[in-house]
Design an enzyme around this catalytic site. Structure first.
Site, PDB file in Angstrom:
ATOM      1  N   LYS A  58       0.846  -1.207   0.000  1.00  0.00           N
ATOM      2  CA  LYS A  58       0.000   0.000   0.000  1.00  0.00           C
ATOM      3  C   LYS A  58       0.877   1.252   0.000  1.00  0.00           C
ATOM      4  CE  LYS A  58      -3.828  -2.415   2.211  1.00  0.00           C
ATOM      5  NZ  LYS A  58      -4.511  -2.808   3.444  1.00  0.00           N
ATOM      6  N   GLN A 102      -4.766  -1.349   9.553  1.00  0.00           N
ATOM      7  CA  GLN A 102      -4.675  -2.706   9.007  1.00  0.00           C
ATOM      8  C   GLN A 102      -5.257  -3.714   9.991  1.00  0.00           C
ATOM      9  OE1 GLN A 102      -3.664  -3.373   5.888  1.00  0.00           O
ATOM     10  NE2 GLN A 102      -3.953  -5.566   6.122  1.00  0.00           N
ATOM     11  N   ASP A 125     -11.277   2.678   4.015  1.00  0.00           N
ATOM     12  CA  ASP A 125     -11.643   1.256   4.019  1.00  0.00           C
ATOM     13  C   ASP A 125     -13.157   1.076   3.902  1.00  0.00           C
ATOM     14  OD1 ASP A 125      -9.774  -0.815   4.100  1.00  0.00           O
ATOM     15  OD2 ASP A 125      -9.236  -0.387   6.183  1.00  0.00           O
TER      16      ASP A 125
HETATM   17  N1  GUN Z   1      -7.035  -6.924   6.280  1.00  0.00           N
HETATM   18  C1  GUN Z   1      -7.423  -7.710   5.237  1.00  0.00           C
HETATM   19  N2  GUN Z   1      -8.081  -6.988   4.314  1.00  0.00           N
HETATM   20  C2  GUN Z   1      -8.118  -5.714   4.780  1.00  0.00           C
HETATM   21  C3  GUN Z   1      -8.655  -4.513   4.252  1.00  0.00           C
HETATM   22  O1  GUN Z   1      -9.262  -4.455   3.168  1.00  0.00           O
HETATM   23  N3  GUN Z   1      -8.489  -3.411   5.038  1.00  0.00           N
HETATM   24  C4  GUN Z   1      -7.840  -3.450   6.237  1.00  0.00           C
HETATM   25  N4  GUN Z   1      -7.737  -2.321   6.921  1.00  0.00           N
HETATM   26  N5  GUN Z   1      -7.333  -4.552   6.744  1.00  0.00           N
HETATM   27  C5  GUN Z   1      -7.462  -5.681   6.005  1.00  0.00           C
END
Ligand code: GUN
Length: 299
Positions: A58, A102, A125
Site C-alpha cells: 500500500k 490494518q 476502508d
Molecule cells: N485486512 C485484510 N483486508 C483488509 C482490508 O481491506 N483493510 C484493512 N484495513 N485490513 C485488512
C-alpha cells in the site's frame, strides 16, 4: 487445465495498472489546480507478516500515484487509548485525507471501537458504521476496497447487472456483506451463502455471478459453477503442493473452464484492492475540498 478451458481470464492486474495510471493523472491535475497533495495514513499494529507485506505494498503504490504515504508502525502491545490518540491526531491532520488501520488487530484491542474512531470522511476502508449504513441505504459512501474492485471488474465484463442471479459465498464485514449491498444496488438478485448454509453447491449452480470470499483453498469445485457464469475469486490461500508453497484461491480454477470468465489467483482481485484504496483516498480528498468527483475513477 485441459484444452476445453474456455473461460476468459479476468486480468485484475492489468485492470488495476490501468486504474493506477488514471489515478496518477488525476493526482497531477489536482496538484496543479489546488497546490495540494492527497495523503493516506496507514496504521499497522504488531508483527503479523502478511499484514506487513500488505502495508508495504500500500505504501509503495500510494507513492507511485504521487500521493503522500504516512505509515505508522506500532508495537503489538499498544493500548487502546494510545491508538485512539493517534487516530484523533490523524483525523485532525489536514495533510491526511485517508486513514486505514490494518486488520486484524491484536486481540486486546476493540476492533469496532477503533474503526468507528476514524473520521467517516477519511475512512477509505469504508468500514465505519456510518459508511456501512450509507452503503446499505444507497447514500454516498466510501465503499470497502475489495468489493468495489470486484464490482468494477463485473461491470466491465457484463455491463448492466440488473436481474442477474448473484451468489456471494462468505458474509464478512470486509467483503461478503458490502459485496451483497453493492450487487443489490445494481439490481441483482442476491443470495448469501456461508459456513452454515445447506446445499451450498446447489445454490452456487444458480449463480450468473459467483463471488467467493471465505479463505478456504479451492472450496468451490467445477461442478458448483453454472456454465457461462462469471466467477470472482477473492481468496488468497497459501498451500503446500508437491512440496512447494503456492498461492491458490477459494475456487478450483482448473475446473472452471466452462465459466464465461474467472479471476485468477494471484493476479485477479488482489491488485484491484490496492488500486481501489487509492481511488477512495482521492474520492475522500475531493469531498474534503468540495471538488467534483471524477466518475471514471470513483467506482
Ligand atoms: N485486512 C485484510 N483486508 C483488509 C482490508 O481491506 N483493510 C484493512 N484495513 N485490513 C485488512
Amino acid at each position: 487445465m485441459n484444452n476445453l478451458f474456455q473461460a476468459e481470464r479476468i486480468d485484475g492486474k492489468g485492470f488495476a495498472a490501468n486504474l493506477v495510471e488514471r489515478l496518477a493523472d488525476e493526482v497531477r491535475t489536482l496538484k496543479t489546480r489546488t497546490g495540494l497533495t492527497p495523503g493516506l495514513a496507514v496504521v499497522l499494529i504488531g508483527e503479523d507478516p502478511a499484514s506487513g507485506v500488505y502495508v508495504g505494498a500500500k505504501h509503495r503504490q500510494t507513492q507511485v500515484v504521487g500521493m503522500h504515504s504516512f505509515v505508522h508502525k506500532l508495537p503489538a502491545e499498544t493500548g487502546q487509548a494510545e491508538l485512539m490518540a493517534l487516530l484523533a491526531r490523524l483525523n485532525a491532520d489536514p495533510d491526511v485525507n485517508g486513514i486505514l488501520v490494518q486488520l486484524p488487530l491484536p486481540a486486546h484491542l476493540d476492533t469496532h471501537a477503533v474503526i468507528n474512531a476514524i473520521d467517516p470522511d477519511k475512512d477509505v476502508d469504508g468500514f465505519h458504521i456510518l459508511n456501512a449504513g450509507r452503503l446499505a441505504t444507497g447514500q454516498d459512501a466510501l465503499v470497502p476496497c475489495t468489493p468495489l474492485g470486484c464490482l468494477m471488474m463485473l461491470k466491465d465484463r457484463l455491463g448492466d447487472l440488473a436481474g442477474l442471479n448473484a451468489v456471494v459465498v462468505g458474509k464478512s464485514n470486509i467483503v461478503g456483506k458490502p459485496m451483497t449491498q453493492l450487487l443489490m444496488g445494481e439490481n441483482c438478485t442476491v443470495t448469501v451463502a456461508h459456513s452454515k448454509t445447506r446445499n451450498v453447491a446447489e445454490l452456487c449452480r444458480t449463480a450468473d455471478i459467483l463471488v467467493v470470499a471465505v479463505g478456504r483453498p479451492e472450496l468451490v469445485k467445477g461442478d458448483w459453477i453454472k456454465p457461462g457464469a462469471v466467477v470472482i475469486d477473492v481468496g488468497i490461500n497459501r498451500v503446500m503442493r508437491d512440496g512447494m508453497s503456492r498461492i491458490v484461491g477459494d475456487v478450483a480454477y482448473s475446473e472452471a473452464g466452462h465459466a464465461a470468465a474467472i479471476t485468477p489467483v494471484p493476479g485477479g482481485v488482489g491488485p484491484m484492492t490496492i488500486a481501489c484504496l487509492l481511488a477512495n483516498t482521492l474520492t475522500a480528498f475531493r469531498r474534503q475540498h468540495n471538488l467534483q468527483t471524477n466518475p471514471a475513477i470513483a467506482g
